[in-house]
Design an enzyme around this catalytic site. Sequence first.
Site, PDB file in Angstrom:
ATOM      1  N   GLY A  14      49.043  35.076  45.201  1.00  0.00           N
ATOM      2  CA  GLY A  14      48.238  35.992  46.018  1.00  0.00           C
ATOM      3  C   GLY A  14      47.638  35.296  47.214  1.00  0.00           C
ATOM      4  O   GLY A  14      46.467  35.488  47.544  1.00  0.00           O
ATOM      5  N   ARG A  17      46.732  36.496  51.816  1.00  0.00           N
ATOM      6  CA  ARG A  17      45.468  36.890  52.481  1.00  0.00           C
ATOM      7  C   ARG A  17      44.301  36.583  51.548  1.00  0.00           C
ATOM      8  O   ARG A  17      44.495  36.147  50.413  1.00  0.00           O
ATOM      9  CB  ARG A  17      45.487  38.375  52.872  1.00  0.00           C
ATOM     10  N   SER A 143      35.917  37.041  37.842  1.00  0.00           N
ATOM     11  CA  SER A 143      34.964  37.793  38.677  1.00  0.00           C
ATOM     12  C   SER A 143      33.602  37.787  37.993  1.00  0.00           C
ATOM     13  O   SER A 143      33.520  37.755  36.757  1.00  0.00           O
ATOM     14  CB  SER A 143      35.442  39.240  38.822  1.00  0.00           C
ATOM     15  N   TYR A 156      39.053  46.947  35.445  1.00  0.00           N
ATOM     16  CA  TYR A 156      39.003  45.680  36.193  1.00  0.00           C
ATOM     17  C   TYR A 156      38.112  44.677  35.460  1.00  0.00           C
ATOM     18  O   TYR A 156      38.501  43.518  35.253  1.00  0.00           O
ATOM     19  CB  TYR A 156      38.475  45.940  37.602  1.00  0.00           C
ATOM     20  N   LYS A 160      39.142  40.941  33.728  1.00  0.00           N
ATOM     21  CA  LYS A 160      38.533  39.662  34.084  1.00  0.00           C
ATOM     22  C   LYS A 160      37.841  39.015  32.874  1.00  0.00           C
ATOM     23  O   LYS A 160      37.817  37.785  32.751  1.00  0.00           O
ATOM     24  CB  LYS A 160      37.557  39.851  35.247  1.00  0.00           C
ATOM     25  N   ILE A 188      32.933  39.045  47.833  1.00  0.00           N
ATOM     26  CA  ILE A 188      33.463  38.187  48.895  1.00  0.00           C
ATOM     27  C   ILE A 188      34.146  39.072  49.937  1.00  0.00           C
ATOM     28  O   ILE A 188      34.852  40.030  49.581  1.00  0.00           O
ATOM     29  CB  ILE A 188      34.489  37.175  48.314  1.00  0.00           C
TER      30      ILE A 188
HETATM   31  P1  NAP Z   1      43.007  40.600  48.431  1.00  0.00           P
HETATM   32  O1  NAP Z   1      42.437  40.221  49.751  1.00  0.00           O
HETATM   33  O2  NAP Z   1      43.258  42.039  48.120  1.00  0.00           O
HETATM   34  O3  NAP Z   1      44.384  39.770  48.240  1.00  0.00           O
HETATM   35  C1  NAP Z   1      45.126  39.953  47.062  1.00  0.00           C
HETATM   36  C2  NAP Z   1      46.311  39.030  47.055  1.00  0.00           C
HETATM   37  O4  NAP Z   1      46.999  39.217  45.800  1.00  0.00           O
HETATM   38  C3  NAP Z   1      47.339  39.312  48.152  1.00  0.00           C
HETATM   39  O5  NAP Z   1      47.929  38.104  48.557  1.00  0.00           O
HETATM   40  C4  NAP Z   1      48.375  40.175  47.427  1.00  0.00           C
HETATM   41  O6  NAP Z   1      49.685  40.067  47.974  1.00  0.00           O
HETATM   42  C5  NAP Z   1      48.362  39.547  46.047  1.00  0.00           C
HETATM   43  N1  NAP Z   1      48.873  40.454  45.019  1.00  0.00           N
HETATM   44  C6  NAP Z   1      48.406  41.662  44.665  1.00  0.00           C
HETATM   45  N2  NAP Z   1      49.162  42.195  43.683  1.00  0.00           N
HETATM   46  C7  NAP Z   1      50.117  41.271  43.413  1.00  0.00           C
HETATM   47  C8  NAP Z   1      51.193  41.216  42.511  1.00  0.00           C
HETATM   48  N3  NAP Z   1      51.474  42.221  41.666  1.00  0.00           N
HETATM   49  N4  NAP Z   1      51.982  40.113  42.504  1.00  0.00           N
HETATM   50  C9  NAP Z   1      51.734  39.088  43.358  1.00  0.00           C
HETATM   51  N5  NAP Z   1      50.741  39.076  44.244  1.00  0.00           N
HETATM   52  C10 NAP Z   1      49.940  40.165  44.267  1.00  0.00           C
HETATM   53  O7  NAP Z   1      42.096  40.087  47.237  1.00  0.00           O
HETATM   54  P2  NAP Z   1      40.977  38.931  47.168  1.00  0.00           P
HETATM   55  O8  NAP Z   1      39.661  39.548  47.385  1.00  0.00           O
HETATM   56  O9  NAP Z   1      41.395  37.756  47.959  1.00  0.00           O
HETATM   57  O10 NAP Z   1      41.067  38.612  45.603  1.00  0.00           O
HETATM   58  C11 NAP Z   1      41.708  37.456  45.083  1.00  0.00           C
HETATM   59  C12 NAP Z   1      41.258  37.286  43.636  1.00  0.00           C
HETATM   60  O11 NAP Z   1      39.828  37.147  43.606  1.00  0.00           O
HETATM   61  C13 NAP Z   1      41.576  38.476  42.735  1.00  0.00           C
HETATM   62  O12 NAP Z   1      41.973  38.024  41.457  1.00  0.00           O
HETATM   63  C14 NAP Z   1      40.250  39.213  42.653  1.00  0.00           C
HETATM   64  O13 NAP Z   1      40.144  39.987  41.480  1.00  0.00           O
HETATM   65  C15 NAP Z   1      39.279  38.057  42.685  1.00  0.00           C
HETATM   66  N6  NAP Z   1      37.918  38.422  43.107  1.00  0.00           N
HETATM   67  C16 NAP Z   1      37.684  38.948  44.354  1.00  0.00           C
HETATM   68  C17 NAP Z   1      36.369  39.280  44.708  1.00  0.00           C
HETATM   69  C18 NAP Z   1      36.031  39.871  46.057  1.00  0.00           C
HETATM   70  O14 NAP Z   1      34.883  40.339  46.239  1.00  0.00           O
HETATM   71  N7  NAP Z   1      36.916  39.864  47.035  1.00  0.00           N
HETATM   72  C19 NAP Z   1      35.317  39.073  43.807  1.00  0.00           C
HETATM   73  C20 NAP Z   1      35.598  38.541  42.544  1.00  0.00           C
HETATM   74  C21 NAP Z   1      36.905  38.219  42.216  1.00  0.00           C
HETATM   75  P3  NAP Z   1      50.288  41.225  48.939  1.00  0.00           P
HETATM   76  O15 NAP Z   1      49.425  41.212  50.167  1.00  0.00           O
HETATM   77  O16 NAP Z   1      51.674  40.796  49.208  1.00  0.00           O
HETATM   78  O17 NAP Z   1      50.164  42.510  48.162  1.00  0.00           O
END
Ligand code: NAP
Length: 250
Positions: A14, A17, A143, A156, A160, A188
Amino acid sequence: MTGQLDGKIALVTGASRGIGKAIAEIFAAQGATVVLSYRSGTDEAAAVVSGIEAHGGKAIAIAADVANEQQIVALYEAVDAIGPLDILVNNAGVILEKPLLDTTADDFDWLMNVNLRGQFLVGREALRRMVGRDGTRVINISSDLSFTGREDFSAYCASKGAINALTKSWAREFAPHVLVNAIAPGPIDTDMLDLENMSAEWAEKEKELTVLKRIGTVDEISAVALFLAGPGSTYLSGQIIGPNGGSVMP
Ligand code: NAP
């Protein structure tokens, strides 16, 4: 110049981005060769690779749906062609905001397939290669909601919570050679949080959940990932580290 991860090979899922991209960039800047995987964002992933290469780093991008076992086997064939994997960041994930009573079994299965089955499949293949090898690291992305729960996000939160349990179990099963930890971020600023489309009232509520009264940045998560991957974290395993602005204090 020497980097904290010189000579290491890292896989970040992932990483097209958001948090994964920031982790891939800091790992490459610290000398690791980074395999970054993604599901569909080919152009975005290629841009991350170009940016890393422009700064003298080494990276390749490979499309692989983390929920698809065959695609994960193929992803690891590409990793193996580079060399023995040292660091996995199990980051790819999706979110679902829906009241429980509207959540279908298909919704639930989709979320669990990506977030939980995905980390299981990717983590299992990494640990197959790391078993018995000192200096290897697995970092699962959880998370803060795994601790607090949240209305309208139960699938979700459950995914987690299960990732925390995988982390602790793998830390025990693969000790003392592989160190396995998780990062449980608070809110984030990424596409997942979608601040741009969030109402001012909701954004304020997100900030109020933290004691620092602000949303975090991807760099505040990648710094923790670098610490867990690097030479300073040798006495840490089975821990769920919380860069969350104080939203949770276990
Ligand atoms: P994001 O900006 O939505 O990016 C998600 C990434 O995961 C993208 O690169 C996407 O690729 C990839 N992805 C999604 N579905 C996939 C699949 N089936 N197979 C392979 N790749 C896949 O999310 P983020 O905020 O950076 O989150 C990253 C991690 O942090 C996640 O596990 C999320 O639960 C965790 N997290 C985020 C937050 C927050 O507030 N942002 C808080 C706590 C935890 P594509 O673009 O190609 O779809």
